[in-house]
Design a protein around this motif. Structure first.
Motif, short mmCIF file in Angstrom:
data_model
loop_
_atom_site.label_atom_id
_atom_site.label_comp_id
_atom_site.label_asym_id
_atom_site.label_seq_id
_atom_site.Cartn_x
_atom_site.Cartn_y
_atom_site.Cartn_z
N VAL A 262 3.27 4.62 17.26
CA VAL A 262 1.98 4.70 16.57
C VAL A 262 0.85 4.74 17.59
O VAL A 262 0.85 3.96 18.55
N VAL B 99 -1.26 6.75 10.83
CA VAL B 99 -1.02 5.59 9.97
C VAL B 99 -1.25 5.96 8.51
O VAL B 99 -0.45 5.65 7.62
N ALA C 117 4.30 -1.67 12.85
CA ALA C 117 4.03 -0.67 13.89
C ALA C 117 4.75 -1.06 15.17
O ALA C 117 4.74 -2.23 15.56
N LEU D 57 -5.21 -1.68 14.10
CA LEU D 57 -3.94 -1.33 13.47
C LEU D 57 -3.44 -2.43 12.54
O LEU D 57 -2.85 -2.16 11.50
N HIS E 155 -3.69 -2.50 8.78
CA HIS E 155 -2.87 -1.60 7.97
C HIS E 155 -1.38 -1.99 7.97
O HIS E 155 -0.62 -1.42 7.18
#
Length: 593
Positions: free
Chosen positions: A412, A418, A446, A460, A463
């Motif tokens: 990622v 994402v 991730a 990140l 999410h």
């Protein structure tokens, strides 16, 4: 005469056995063991191929134009003579009958033996005949390739150990692809050596999953070692000893026995909870490649699967990708085998040193880029193949109805990726709902393996439910080192201050956000890093099952209250490895006292 070959140690221990060479060829050659009852069938395939090639050569000879140079006819005569030579065909039959190699492997093995004999000839003309022999063998291999048997898989129900003979065997090759490594995973080989490769190439990782000694990057090993040479593989120091003296051989056999005793001692810890001296509970999970690896994870005391490398379901299939149903059955088997413990399935991580047999249009273009590690791989490849990706997501969601499943997204780096992943997951759920198929919910995580992801982790984490740090690729991309290239492998440094700083930052950011964080790269299974990772706040490690006991032993002797105060001193040191050894070992000794 005894001599040594030096390479990189990638899987610990000592292996002693006779060399089996898998020669590189311009033609892909299947290497698999056959059942003893099928030996005559394989020999018949060889006989049929020889007859076909003989007819081809006879036709070429007959149809030569009148003005053809006489040398061409003489060359065909030489090829026909080599084709009928007992040194090639009769000896190849022996490989089939005695070693139970399939016909193609037996022919390649005998080519290796004869090629060395040609190389040792003093007469230049005779020495050059090796090229003729190679051309004849390639004709035979092509003829056999036109037949019905082209599988790389072992014959059903065949156990190579049943007919391997009394002598143990070690595998020697220029290189072994990760998918091919799986063919040897439960076979007769007790160790292997390759000319190329790095410590954390996926070939090396799969070697460790076999839990047998291995040395890679040994340069000319496959050219220096002969078929049936006695070989010692020292997986601790990266040394390969060929034709060892009796004294050296006995010394290594003693080390083998000592290693076995140490493994037995560590195995007693498998059901002991991993808790530090100051009461910190640590989660030790397993990395697996296939569902059949799950029982070994349980046996080793793993409390779950921290990394199921799903790409190995996609490899070595002759160009056909697994469909949704086949994938579901594989994930289901892994979930059921873990008996209620969590299973983290990484979406397919194809690319770099893990290519597929089948290449899409995108991959064909990518295959010829200068550096495939920077190209279309991992989640980038999945998003470029939406139908395949949705099939995998549906299969994983269906398996989640049977147990606790986590979904891990590799490589990622962009928020746009994402959003696409989450949208694809939502569509997969909707499709299953409309089809009336049972499915469950999954936590989505991730994989932090590029510096960009480590640096933007707080964003990140908005999410994702959890993160897993893939140290192998994180080191590769931070230091711009191709981890599969032995030419630069000496620069691959997990102790590099920049690498350690990124790992410490990622762990701290995840803990600060209240999100689960683990490490699933090779550092998790290396006792040299256990104290440092504990000091950083890591409480979840995932590694090959064979490494769990030694890491657990280290954890049981650790006191994080004594480790944490020295973290900054280690991270700011010019030599973190030396600082870690000096500071943490001293504190561990104090804790033990």
């Amino acid at each position: 005469m005894s001599f040594q070959v030096f390479g990189l140690p990638v899987s610990r221990g000592v292996a002693i056995g006779r060399a089996v060479l898998v020669a590189s060829s311009r033609i892909d050659v299947a290497h698999y063991f056959i059942d003893e009852a099928d030996a005559e069938q394989e020999i018949e395939r060889l006989r049929a191929a020889r007859d076909a090639v003989s007819d081809e050569l006879s036709t070429l000879q007959r149809d030569l134009p009148a003005d053809a140079p006489p040398e061409l006819s003489a060359l065909l005569d030489v090829h026909m003579m080599l084709l009928r030579d007992d040194a090639l065909i009769v000896a190849t039959k022996q490989w089939v009958r005695e070693r139970h190699y399939n016909a193609e492997w037996a022919l390649s093995a005998q080519l290796e033996v004869l090629a060395r004999q040609f190389d040792e000839m003093e007469d230049d003309y005779l020495r050059e005949r090796k090229a003729d022999l190679e051309q004849v063998v390639e004709r035979l291999l092509r003829a056999m390739g036109r037949g019905p048997s082209t599988s790389y898989a072992p014959a059903p129900g065949v156990s190579p150990r049943d007919f391997a003979g009394e002598d143990p065997l070690v595998l020697v090759a220029n290189d072994i692809a990760p998918a091919d490594m799986l063919q040897f995973k439960r076979s007769v080989f007790t160790g292997f050596v390759t000319d190329v490769g790095g410590k954390t190439s996926h070939t090396a990782i799969v070697a460790r999953s076999m839990d047998i000694p291995a040395v890679v990057g040994a340069r000319e090993a496959s050219h220096l070692i002969r078929q049936d040479d006695w070989v010692v593989i020292d997986g601790d120091s990266g040394v390969v000893v060929v034709d060892p003296s009796p004294i050296v051989l006995e010394e290594y056999r003693f080390r083998q026995r000592q290693s076995g005793l140490e493994r037995d001692r560590l195995s007693r810890l498998r059901h002991t909870p991993a808790v530090t001296l100051d009461g910190e509970r640590v989660e030790l999970q397993a990395n697996i490649e296939l569902p059949v690896d799950a029982p070994a994870a349980l046996e080793a005391g793993a409390v779950g699967v921290g990394l199921f490398r799903s790409e190995f379901l996609f490899m070595n299939r002759g160009g056909e990708l697994p469909g949704e149903e086949e994938q579901f059955e594989a994930y289901r088997d892994a979930v059921e085998a873990m008996k209620g413990l969590p299973v983290t399935i990484r979406t397919v991580d194809i690319g770099a040193d893990k290519p597929l047999d089948r290449l899409s249009v995108h991959e064909l273009r990518h295959e010829y880029t200068m550096n495939p590690a920077l190209g279309l791989r991992a989640i980038r490849w999945s998003l470029s193949e939406p139908n395949m990706f949705r099939q995998q997501l549906r299969a994983i969601l269906r398996a989640a109805a049977l147990g606790k499943v986590r979904l891990l997204i590799p490589m990622v780096a962009h928020l746009g990726e994402v959003r696409q992943v989450l949208d694809a997951l939502a569509r997969a759920k909707q499709q299953l709902h409309e089809a009336g198929k049972p499915h469950g919910d999954v936590e989505v995580g991730a994989m932090i393996e590029v510096p960009a992801a480590a640096l933007m982790l707080p964003t990140l984490l908005k999410h994702f439910d959890f993160v897993s740090i893939g140290t192998n690729d994180l080191i590769q991309y931070t230091l711009a080192i191709d981890r599969a290239d032995e030419a630069v492998s000496h620069l691959y440094d997990p102790w590099h201050p920049a690498v350690l700083s990124l790992i410490a930052r990622a762990i701290a950011d995840a803990r600060s956000a209240g999100k689960h964080v683990g490490v699933c790269g090779e550092m998790a299974g290396d006792p040299a890093f256990t104290d440092l990772l504990l000091a950083m706040g890591l409480r979840s490690f995932s590694m090959h099952p064979s490494r769990i006991a030694s890491i657990k032993q280290r954890i049981l002797r650790a006191d994080t209250r004594l480790l944490f105060p020295h973290l900054d001193e280690v991270l700011s040191s010019d030599d973190p490895e030396a600082a870690s050894e000096r500071l943490f070992n001293r504190k561990q000794q104090q804790a033990a006292e």
